[in-house]
Design a protein around this motif. Structure first.
Motif, mmCIF file in Angstrom:
data_model
loop_
_atom_site.group_PDB
_atom_site.id
_atom_site.type_symbol
_atom_site.label_atom_id
_atom_site.label_comp_id
_atom_site.label_asym_id
_atom_site.label_seq_id
_atom_site.Cartn_x
_atom_site.Cartn_y
_atom_site.Cartn_z
ATOM 1 N N ILE A 165 -29.720 -9.119 49.869
ATOM 2 C CA ILE A 165 -30.429 -7.577 50.086
ATOM 3 C C ILE A 165 -30.907 -7.692 51.114
ATOM 4 O O ILE A 165 -32.043 -8.580 50.642
ATOM 5 C CB ILE A 165 -31.285 -6.889 48.339
ATOM 6 C CG1 ILE A 165 -29.603 -6.528 47.090
ATOM 7 C CG2 ILE A 165 -31.721 -5.397 48.572
ATOM 8 C CD1 ILE A 165 -30.278 -6.976 46.372
ATOM 9 N N GLU A 166 -31.339 -6.711 52.020
ATOM 10 C CA GLU A 166 -32.460 -5.978 52.540
ATOM 11 C C GLU A 166 -33.025 -5.498 52.819
ATOM 12 O O GLU A 166 -32.279 -3.931 52.962
ATOM 13 C CB GLU A 166 -31.105 -7.025 53.840
ATOM 14 C CG GLU A 166 -30.995 -8.544 54.173
ATOM 15 C CD GLU A 166 -32.128 -9.470 54.058
ATOM 16 O OE1 GLU A 166 -32.966 -8.931 55.055
ATOM 17 O OE2 GLU A 166 -31.063 -10.861 54.182
ATOM 18 N N ARG A 167 -33.902 -5.476 52.991
ATOM 19 C CA ARG A 167 -35.194 -3.893 53.483
ATOM 20 C C ARG A 167 -35.515 -4.332 54.274
ATOM 21 O O ARG A 167 -35.820 -5.337 55.071
ATOM 22 C CB ARG A 167 -35.795 -3.930 52.295
ATOM 23 C CG ARG A 167 -35.600 -3.777 50.790
ATOM 24 C CD ARG A 167 -36.342 -3.396 49.617
ATOM 25 N NE ARG A 167 -36.451 -2.244 50.078
ATOM 26 C CZ ARG A 167 -37.576 -0.938 49.315
ATOM 27 N NH1 ARG A 167 -37.996 -2.124 48.299
ATOM 28 N NH2 ARG A 167 -38.064 -0.184 49.620
ATOM 29 N N ALA A 168 -35.665 -3.244 54.908
ATOM 30 C CA ALA A 168 -36.664 -2.863 56.053
ATOM 31 C C ALA A 168 -38.466 -2.525 55.880
ATOM 32 O O ALA A 168 -38.287 -2.375 54.522
ATOM 33 C CB ALA A 168 -36.256 -1.852 57.519
ATOM 34 N N LYS A 169 -39.072 -2.660 56.610
ATOM 35 C CA LYS A 169 -40.720 -2.077 56.628
ATOM 36 C C LYS A 169 -40.605 -0.296 56.243
ATOM 37 O O LYS A 169 -41.550 0.282 56.108
ATOM 38 C CB LYS A 169 -41.822 -2.856 57.440
ATOM 39 C CG LYS A 169 -41.732 -3.979 56.996
ATOM 40 C CD LYS A 169 -42.695 -5.037 57.399
ATOM 41 C CE LYS A 169 -42.207 -6.379 57.880
ATOM 42 N NZ LYS A 169 -43.573 -7.181 58.857
ATOM 43 N N VAL A 170 -39.476 0.153 57.664
ATOM 44 C CA VAL A 170 -39.278 0.709 57.455
ATOM 45 C C VAL A 170 -39.437 2.009 56.189
ATOM 46 O O VAL A 170 -37.529 1.486 56.877
ATOM 47 C CB VAL A 170 -39.225 1.651 59.049
ATOM 48 C CG1 VAL A 170 -38.746 3.493 58.745
ATOM 49 C CG2 VAL A 170 -40.040 1.034 59.749
ATOM 50 N N ASP A 171 -38.873 2.829 55.874
ATOM 51 C CA ASP A 171 -38.592 3.880 55.113
ATOM 52 C C ASP A 171 -37.298 4.362 54.686
ATOM 53 O O ASP A 171 -37.263 4.914 56.506
ATOM 54 C CB ASP A 171 -39.277 4.948 54.132
ATOM 55 C CG ASP A 171 -38.906 5.191 52.804
ATOM 56 O OD1 ASP A 171 -37.728 4.171 52.054
ATOM 57 O OD2 ASP A 171 -39.162 6.485 52.410
ATOM 58 N N GLY A 172 -36.254 4.103 54.436
ATOM 59 C CA GLY A 172 -35.088 4.841 54.817
ATOM 60 C C GLY A 172 -34.170 4.816 54.008
ATOM 61 O O GLY A 172 -34.086 4.826 52.452
ATOM 62 N N PRO A 173 -32.660 5.301 54.219
ATOM 63 C CA PRO A 173 -31.870 5.167 53.189
ATOM 64 C C PRO A 173 -31.264 3.998 52.862
ATOM 65 O O PRO A 173 -31.452 2.769 53.260
ATOM 66 C CB PRO A 173 -30.441 5.843 53.584
ATOM 67 C CG PRO A 173 -30.867 6.461 54.687
ATOM 68 C CD PRO A 173 -31.889 5.646 55.581
ATOM 69 N N THR A 174 -30.334 4.027 51.576
ATOM 70 C CA THR A 174 -29.835 2.167 51.524
ATOM 71 C C THR A 174 -28.555 2.489 50.758
ATOM 72 O O THR A 174 -27.710 3.491 50.835
ATOM 73 C CB THR A 174 -30.288 2.122 49.291
ATOM 74 O OG1 THR A 174 -32.026 2.416 49.682
ATOM 75 C CG2 THR A 174 -29.830 1.013 48.568
#
Length: 320
Positions: A40-49
């Motif tokens: 799992i990798e997440r950006a600091k900016v919100d967006g889709p999964t």
């Protein structure tokens, strides 16, 4: 959309974080634990999964290679939103280089599964309960089975404008309309509101570089379309539109024998054209195989031996 906190398998992943979690559903009869890595990798900016899965059938290794390359090349690190990668869903089959689960069941026919069902059914239930509820989009990578080579293609249900648009963004050589199969992962995800593309390419127990690159490039195009692709990653624009196929038909061998097949998946053939030859092993006869109609070869049998009634070619009939 991605929430500020994402909790999967009891672990919380914050924006900007990356974690590898392990699904542990059951043990082998040797009491050995088999862990299914979930990256799992997440950006600091919100967006889709977005979820990328492969290896639902343990012998379809080409899909695993596509997702592996996305991880190795850091394509799975988004500029916005969250990317979840499961390169080998059926780790049991992958270890044994077999399609099925150890209980003999096809994992892709037991969804949505059951908490107290068979081993495959329990795994399907767990996957839908723990992972899929967090997902907005998914691409599931598959390959042809039984020595049958699939031309790179996306499969979507008919009459779904959103999936049609997404398939055009992915831009595989072919897009096939096919109904959801009861018990399949695609069907289960659809019922949960997840927009899924099913990619088919290559054959089981094989890795094909061209198929791999089609899969990786298509996934990158989808991520770019969703505003998630890291701008440092080169994006190869589509060179031609995807060819939409509304209907197709299997062609079956009329004789048993050695299968001499020079016709490759993806090739266009015309009605009456000689596309293969079936011979005996003793040099006594050769039977020409002619195309029953004009169309694209979307699946070609690579087996050197066929029996009467075996599927040898899958040919498009009607274009969308």
């Amino acid at each position: 959309m991605s929430a500020k906190e994402l909790t999967i398998l009891g672990e919380t992943i914050l924006p900007g974080q990356g974690k590898t979690l392990n699904m542990e559903i059951a043990r082998l009869h040797t009491m050995t634990k088999l862990k299914v890595p979930v990256i799992i990798e997440r950006a600091k900016v919100d967006g889709p999964t977005v979820l990328f899965t492969a290896g639902l059938h343990g012998d379809e290794i080409n899909g695993t290679e596509i997702v592996r390359q996305m991880i190795a090349r850091n394509i799975n690190k988004p500029r916005a939103g969250t990317i979840i990668c499961i390169p080998v869903v059926n780790i049991f089959g992958f270890v044994n280089q077999s399609r099925e689960f150890p209980d003999g069941r096809d994992l892709n026919r037991v969804f949505p599964g059951s908490k107290k069902g068979s081993l495959a059914s329990r795994f399907a239930y767990f996957l839908l309960k723990e992972i899929v509820p967090h997902v907005d989009y998914a691409i599931d990578f598959h390959a042809g089975g039984a020595s049958r080579f699939n031309a790179p293609q996306i499969r979507i249900v008919p009459n779904d404008a959103n999936l049609k648009a997404l398939s055009e963004v992915f831009n595989a050589p072919f897009t096939l309309y096919s109904k959801n199969i009861p018990g399949s992962f695609r069907s289960a995800c659809s019922k949960l509101g997840v927009k899924m593309l099913l990619f088919e390419g290559g054959k089981s127990l094989d890795i094909n570089a061209d198929v791999t690159q089609e899969g990786v490039r298509g996934a990158k195009r989808v991520l770019h379309h969703l505003g998630m692709l890291n701008p440092k990653k080169n994006l190869r624009l589509a060179e031609r539109p995807t060819i939409c196929i509304e209907t197709s038909a299997w062609m079956r061998a009329r004789e048993s024998g050695l299968f001499q097949n020079p016709t490759k998946a993806g090739q266009f053939v015309t009605k009456g054209e000689v596309i293969a030859c079936i011979t005996d092993p003793f040099g006594k006869y050769e039977k020409k195989v002619r195309a029953p109609h004009s169309g694209y070869i979307i699946n070609s049998n690579d087996s050197p031996i066929v029996y009467e009634g075996d599927a040898i070619f899958h040919i498009s009939v009607k274009m969308g």
